[in-house]
Design an enzyme around this catalytic site. Structure first.
Site, PDB file in Angstrom:
ATOM      1  N   GLU A 100       0.843  -1.209   0.000  1.00 40.44           N
ATOM      2  CA  GLU A 100       0.000   0.000   0.000  1.00 40.44           C
ATOM      3  C   GLU A 100       0.881   1.263   0.000  1.00 40.44           C
ATOM      4  OE1 GLU A 100      -3.509  -0.005   2.455  1.00 40.44           O
ATOM      5  OE2 GLU A 100      -3.747  -2.170   2.226  1.00 40.44           O
TER       6      GLU A 100
HETATM    7  C1  LIG Z   1       2.132  -9.921   0.811  1.00 41.94           C
HETATM    8  C2  LIG Z   1       1.930  -8.897  -0.256  1.00 41.94           C
HETATM    9  C3  LIG Z   1       0.640  -8.505  -0.594  1.00 41.94           C
HETATM   10  C4  LIG Z   1       0.434  -7.575  -1.610  1.00 41.94           C
HETATM   11  N1  LIG Z   1      -0.856  -7.254  -1.976  1.00 41.94           N
HETATM   12  C5  LIG Z   1      -1.056  -6.481  -3.077  1.00 41.94           C
HETATM   13  C6  LIG Z   1      -2.375  -6.283  -3.595  1.00 41.94           C
HETATM   14  O1  LIG Z   1      -3.360  -6.765  -3.050  1.00 41.94           O
HETATM   15  N2  LIG Z   1      -2.507  -5.544  -4.723  1.00 41.94           N
HETATM   16  C7  LIG Z   1      -1.440  -4.987  -5.378  1.00 41.94           C
HETATM   17  O2  LIG Z   1      -1.640  -4.328  -6.396  1.00 41.94           O
HETATM   18  N3  LIG Z   1      -0.170  -5.151  -4.898  1.00 41.94           N
HETATM   19  C8  LIG Z   1       0.042  -5.889  -3.787  1.00 41.94           C
HETATM   20  N4  LIG Z   1       1.314  -6.091  -3.313  1.00 41.94           N
HETATM   21  C9  LIG Z   1       2.444  -5.448  -3.986  1.00 41.94           C
HETATM   22  C10 LIG Z   1       3.020  -4.288  -3.186  1.00 41.94           C
HETATM   23  O3  LIG Z   1       2.115  -3.223  -3.170  1.00 41.94           O
HETATM   24  C11 LIG Z   1       4.382  -3.924  -3.790  1.00 41.94           C
HETATM   25  O4  LIG Z   1       5.270  -4.951  -3.402  1.00 41.94           O
HETATM   26  C12 LIG Z   1       4.874  -2.568  -3.341  1.00 41.94           C
HETATM   27  O5  LIG Z   1       4.130  -1.562  -3.958  1.00 41.94           O
HETATM   28  C13 LIG Z   1       6.358  -2.336  -3.659  1.00 41.94           C
HETATM   29  O6  LIG Z   1       6.627  -2.608  -4.981  1.00 41.94           O
HETATM   30  P1  LIG Z   1       7.849  -3.570  -5.360  1.00 41.94           P
HETATM   31  O7  LIG Z   1       7.733  -4.793  -4.536  1.00 41.94           O
HETATM   32  O8  LIG Z   1       7.868  -3.722  -6.833  1.00 41.94           O
HETATM   33  O9  LIG Z   1       9.126  -2.791  -4.872  1.00 41.94           O
HETATM   34  P2  LIG Z   1       9.958  -1.737  -5.725  1.00 41.94           P
HETATM   35  O10 LIG Z   1       9.059  -0.728  -6.294  1.00 41.94           O
HETATM   36  O11 LIG Z   1      10.864  -2.480  -6.663  1.00 41.94           O
HETATM   37  O12 LIG Z   1      10.851  -1.067  -4.598  1.00 41.94           O
HETATM   38  C14 LIG Z   1      12.009  -1.701  -4.048  1.00 41.94           C
HETATM   39  C15 LIG Z   1      12.621  -0.762  -2.997  1.00 41.94           C
HETATM   40  O13 LIG Z   1      13.048   0.453  -3.628  1.00 41.94           O
HETATM   41  C16 LIG Z   1      12.417   1.578  -3.017  1.00 41.94           C
HETATM   42  N5  LIG Z   1      12.158   2.543  -4.066  1.00 41.94           N
HETATM   43  C17 LIG Z   1      11.473   2.353  -5.221  1.00 41.94           C
HETATM   44  N6  LIG Z   1      11.445   3.473  -5.941  1.00 41.94           N
HETATM   45  C18 LIG Z   1      12.101   4.415  -5.227  1.00 41.94           C
HETATM   46  C19 LIG Z   1      12.389   5.796  -5.428  1.00 41.94           C
HETATM   47  N7  LIG Z   1      11.951   6.481  -6.481  1.00 41.94           N
HETATM   48  N8  LIG Z   1      13.105   6.432  -4.484  1.00 41.94           N
HETATM   49  C20 LIG Z   1      13.540   5.806  -3.371  1.00 41.94           C
HETATM   50  N9  LIG Z   1      13.286   4.506  -3.119  1.00 41.94           N
HETATM   51  C21 LIG Z   1      12.566   3.818  -4.041  1.00 41.94           C
HETATM   52  C22 LIG Z   1      11.155   1.027  -2.369  1.00 41.94           C
HETATM   53  O14 LIG Z   1      10.716   1.832  -1.309  1.00 41.94           O
HETATM   54  C23 LIG Z   1      11.624  -0.343  -1.908  1.00 41.94           C
HETATM   55  O15 LIG Z   1      12.300  -0.230  -0.699  1.00 41.94           O
HETATM   56  C24 LIG Z   1       1.542  -7.003  -2.280  1.00 41.94           C
HETATM   57  C25 LIG Z   1       2.832  -7.378  -1.920  1.00 41.94           C
HETATM   58  C26 LIG Z   1       3.043  -8.325  -0.940  1.00 41.94           C
HETATM   59  C27 LIG Z   1       4.447  -8.735  -0.622  1.00 41.94           C
END
Ligand SMILES: Cc1cc2nc3c(=O)[nH]c(=O)nc-3n(C[C@H](O)[C@H](O)[C@H](O)COP(=O)(O)OP(=O)(O)OC[C@H]3O[C@@H](n4cnc5c(N)ncnc54)[C@H](O)[C@@H]3O)c2cc1C
Length: 580
Positions: free
Chosen positions: A391
Site C-alpha cells: 500500500e
Molecule cells: C504480501 C503482499 C501482498 C500484496 N498485496 C497487493 C495487492 O493486493 N494488490 C497490489 O496491487 N499489490 C500488492 N502487493 C504489492 C506491493 O504493493 C508492492 O510490493 C509494493 O508496492 C512495492 O513494490 P515492489 O515490490 O515492486 O518494490 P519496488 O518498487 O521495486 O521497490 C524496491 C525498494 O526500492 C524503493 N524505491 C522504489 N522506488 C524508489 C524511489 N523512487 N526512491 C527511493 N526509493 C525507491 C522502495 O521503497 C523499496 O524499498 C503485495 C505485496 C506483498 C508482498
C-alpha cells in the site's frame, strides 16, 4: 471555518499556519456508533478469541481453511463499509478502522483478508462506482459472495505503478484486457477485481484506466498461492487476464484517470492498515506486560528492571500516538475533508513503523521464548514486516509527503517571483502580494503571527503546545530553505526530502496527540488525564530532539559521503574490506 474542499492541515503547516479547527476537538464516534462497535468487539472476541491455536496452525500450513472464510462472511466482515441499503454495515472510516483494530488484535492474516476487500478491493466501487455498478455488485460484496481484490502491481511495476503493462484495448463490446498482476491479496478466492490497465498502449507510460472484472469472465485465471515470510494464512497469488472481454460499463471512474483512481483508493483505505497496526500493538502490550510480570530472573520479575520498563513505556507511547493519528485521519475523512492524502500517508508510515518497533521489543522481552514458534511473537514480527512495503512503501510515501508540501511552498515562491514582475508593471497590485508574503514570513520568523499559535489549550500541556508552535516555525523555514537551496532539483535530493518528511511526520503526530490529550483533559480533568499528559511529555521531548537533529543536518550532513560509499558498493557489488 476551514474550507473542507481545499484545506490540508499539513500543507498549511508547512507554510507556518496552524489550522487548529481542523484537528480540534479530537474526533469521536457517535453514541450509536460506539454501541455498534462494542457489539462488534464482543462478537469478534467470541469468533476469534478461541482461535489462537488455529491461527498458529494456519500460519504453519500457509493457508486459511475455506470453512473459516465462510464464518467471516456469515459474521458480516465483508460488508463493513458497504451502505446499509446494499446490505452492509455502513461503517464510516473511523469505525471501520476501529473494527480492523479489533481484528488485528487476534490475527494479521485475518485482518489483511478483510482489509484487502474493504480498504482497497471494493473501495473504488464505493468511492467512484455508478449507481448501476453499485446495484450490481454491492449486495454480493456485502455478503461475501464476492470477495474483492485490488490488482495494480505487476512484475515490472510496484512503486512505479505507472509502468504497468497490462493493456485494455477498446472494441465493439467494451474493452479487451490482457496482462498479469502480481502478489494480489485475496487472489485465491476473490470474485471481484479492481484492475488497472493501460488504455493507450502505444505510448510509453500510457494512460491508465480502472476496470471492474469478475472471476466468471472468460480468460481470468489465478496462479499458485505464494509461500510468504508472513501473513502466511492470507491468500496472495498472481491474477492473469487473457483476452478478457470487459463490458464498457465496467469502467471505474473516468477513462484515462486510472492512476488518480488508484491513489484515491489507497489514500482512503490507509486507516484500515493503520487500525490493524494499532490493534497489533495493543495485543503486543498485553502479551509483553504479562510475560514481564511472570518471568523472573535474579529472583525478580523482569518487569521490575529499568531496561524492560523503558521498552514497555515506549510501546505505550507508540500505541497511544499511533491511535491518535489513525483516528484523526479517519475523523478527517468522515468529517468531509477532501485533502487528506498527506495526513493519511503520515498515519500509514507512522503506525506501521511503531508496530514494527513494538513487535521487535515484545519479542526481545520474551527472550528465547520470543524466538520460538510456539509463542506468537515471531509470527507478529514476520506478519508486520510487510506493512512497510505494501500500500505504498514507506520510502515512496515519505517522498510523497515532503514533495507535496514543497510543491505548495514552491508555488507560493513562484507567486512571489511573478508578483515581482508585477511590481514593474503594476506597482500597487504587486506590492499587495509582496507585503502579504513578507508579513507571513515575518510572522514565522518572530513567532508573533496568530496563525502560528494553538489557542485555548489546557495550561498543563502549554509547554508541549509551545514546542509545537516553535517547531512549526522551524518547519516552515526549513521547507523554504530546502527549496531555495535545491530549487527544481529537489526531486533528486532524497536525503533532504526525507528529513523534511520526518519533521512533518513528527509534527502531525504531535498535533493529533495534543488534540487527543486536550480532549481527555476536557472530558475528565487534568488529574484523570495525567497518564496521557505524561505520554505527551515523553513524545514531545523525543520529537524536539529528532526535529533539532533533522534541522541541523539540512546544511551540515554526511549525505555526499554516504552517497559515495553507496555508489562504490554498487560498483563493486560487494563489501570491499576484510581482516584476513
Ligand atoms: C504480501 C503482499 C501482498 C500484496 N498485496 C497487493 C495487492 O493486493 N494488490 C497490489 O496491487 N499489490 C500488492 N502487493 C504489492 C506491493 O504493493 C508492492 O510490493 C509494493 O508496492 C512495492 O513494490 P515492489 O515490490 O515492486 O518494490 P519496488 O518498487 O521495486 O521497490 C524496491 C525498494 O526500492 C524503493 N524505491 C522504489 N522506488 C524508489 C524511489 N523512487 N526512491 C527511493 N526509493 C525507491 C522502495 O521503497 C523499496 O524499498 C503485495 C505485496 C506483498 C508482498
Amino acid at each position: 471555518m476551514a474550507d473542507k474542499t481545499t484545506t490540508s492541515f499539513m500543507r498549511s503547516l508547512c507554510m507556518g499556519h496552524i489550522e487548529q479547527e481542523v484537528l480540534f476537538p479530537f474526533p469521536t464516534l457517535s453514541a450509536d456508533q460506539k454501541e455498534t462497535l462494542h457489539e462488534i468487539a464482543g462478537a469478534l472476541e467470541d469468533l476469534l478469541g478461541p482461535r489462537a491455536e488455529d491461527f498458529r496452525q494456519w500460519d504453519a500450513d500457509g493457508e486459511m481453511p475455506s470453512e473459516f472464510i465462510e464464518e467471516l462472511k456469515a459474521f458480516g466482515l465483508f460488508g463493513l463499509i458497504i451502505p446499509e441499503a446494499h446490505g452492509g454495515l455502513g461503517l464510516g472510516n473511523m469505525a471501520y478502522s476501529r473494527t480492523l483494530q479489533e481484528v488485528g488484535r487476534y490475527d494479521a492474516s485475518v485482518a489483511v483478508t478483510i482489509g484487502a476487500h474493504s480498504s482497497i478491493g471494493m473501495r473504488g466501487l464505493l468511492l467512484l462506482g455508478t449507481e448501476d455498478q453499485k446495484n450490481r455488485y454491492m449486495p454480493r460484496l456485502a455478503s461475501g459472495e464476492l470477495i474483492a481484490a485490488f490488482c495494480l502491481t505487476e512484475a515490472g511495476a510496484g512503486s512505479d505503478a505507472a509502468a504497468i503493462k497490462t493493456t485494455a484495448v477498446r472494441n465493439d463490446d467494451g474493452w479487451l484486457l490482457n496482462g498479469s498482476k502480481l502478489w494480489i491479496t485475496n487472489g485465491g478466492f476473490a470474485g471481484f477485481f479492481t484492475v488497472f490497465a493501460r488504455t493507450d498502449p502505444e505510448e510509453g507510460h500510457g494512460k491508465m484506466t480502472a476496470f471492474i472484472v469478475t472471476r466468471d469472465m472468460a480468460g481470468v485465471s489465478i496462479g499458485p498461492h505464494e509461500d510468504k515470510m508472513g501473513l502466511r494464512a492470507s491468500s496472495t497469488t498472481t491474477v492473469l487476464f487473457d483476452n478478457v472481454q470487459v463490458p464498457a460499463d465496467n469502467v471505474l471512474g473516468d477513462v484515462g484517470k486510472g492512476f488518480k483512481v488508484a491513489m484515491q483508493i489507497l489514500n482512503s483505505g490507509r486507516t484500515g492498515l493503520g487500525g490493524g497496526s494499532v490493534g497489533g500493538m495493543k495485543r503486543l502490550i498485553e502479551l509483553a506486560t504479562r510475560q514481564a510480570n511472570e518471568r523472573k530472573t535474579f529472583g525478580q520479575p523482569i518487569s521490575s528492571y529499568g531496561l524492560i520498563k523503558e521498552k514497555v513505556g515506549r510501546m505505550v507511547v507508540d500505541c497511544y500516538t499511533s491511535e491518535a493519528v489513525v483516528t484523526m485521519v479517519g475523523g478527517l475523512i468522515d468529517g468531509g475533508f477532501e485533502e487528506y492524502a498527506v495526513e493519511a500517508a503520515i498515519s500509514k508510515v507512522y503506525a506501521t513503523e511503531c508496530l514494527s518497533r513494538t513487535a521487535d521489543e515484545a519479542l526481545q522481552i520474551a527472550g528465547g521464548n520470543g524466538y520460538m514458534r510456539e509463542y506468537p511473537y515471531e509470527r507478529v514480527v514476520r506478519d508486520s514486516r510487510i506493512n512497510r512495503i505494501f500500500e505504498g512503501t514507506n520510502e515512496i510515501l515519505r517522498l510523497f509527503i515532503a514533495l507535496t508540501a514543497m510543491n505548495d511552498v514552491g508555488s507560493q515562491l513562484q507567486e512571489l517571483a511573478s508578483s515581482m514582475k508585477g511590481v514593474l508593471n503594476d506597482p500597487i497590485k504587486g506590492f499587495g502580494v509582496l507585503s502579504d508574503y513578507a508579513r507571513k514570513h515575518a510572522g514565522l520568523a518572530t513567532g508573533r503571527g496568530e496563525a502560528g499559535k494553538l489557542a485555548n489549550l489546557d495550561e498543563s500541556i502549554r509547554p508541549q503546545a509551545a514546542m509545537f508552535e516553535k517547531q512549526t516555525r522551524n518547519l516552515a523555514q526549513a521547507t523554504d530553505r530546502i527549496l531555495r537551496k535545491h530549487g527544481k532539483n529537489i526531486i533528486g535530493k532524497q536525503f533532504a526530502t526525507k528529513r523534511l518528511a520526518d519533521i512533518m511526520i513528527d509534527l502531525f503526530v504531535m498535533a493529533c496527540t495534543l488534540s487527543r490529550v486536550q480532549s481527555s483533559i476536557e472530558a475528565a480533568g487534568v488529574e484523570k488525564a495525567s497518564r496521557e499528559i505524561e505520554i505527551l511529555q515523553v513524545f514531545a521531548r523525543d520529537v524536539r530532539v529528532r526535529i533539532k537533529r533533522n534541522l541541523r543536518r539540512i546544511d551540515n550532513n554526511d549525505d555526499e559521503l554516504l552517497k559515495a560509499l553507496a555508489v562504490d558498493a554498487f560498483e563493486a557489488e560487494r563489501f570491499r574490506w576484510d581482516t584476513i
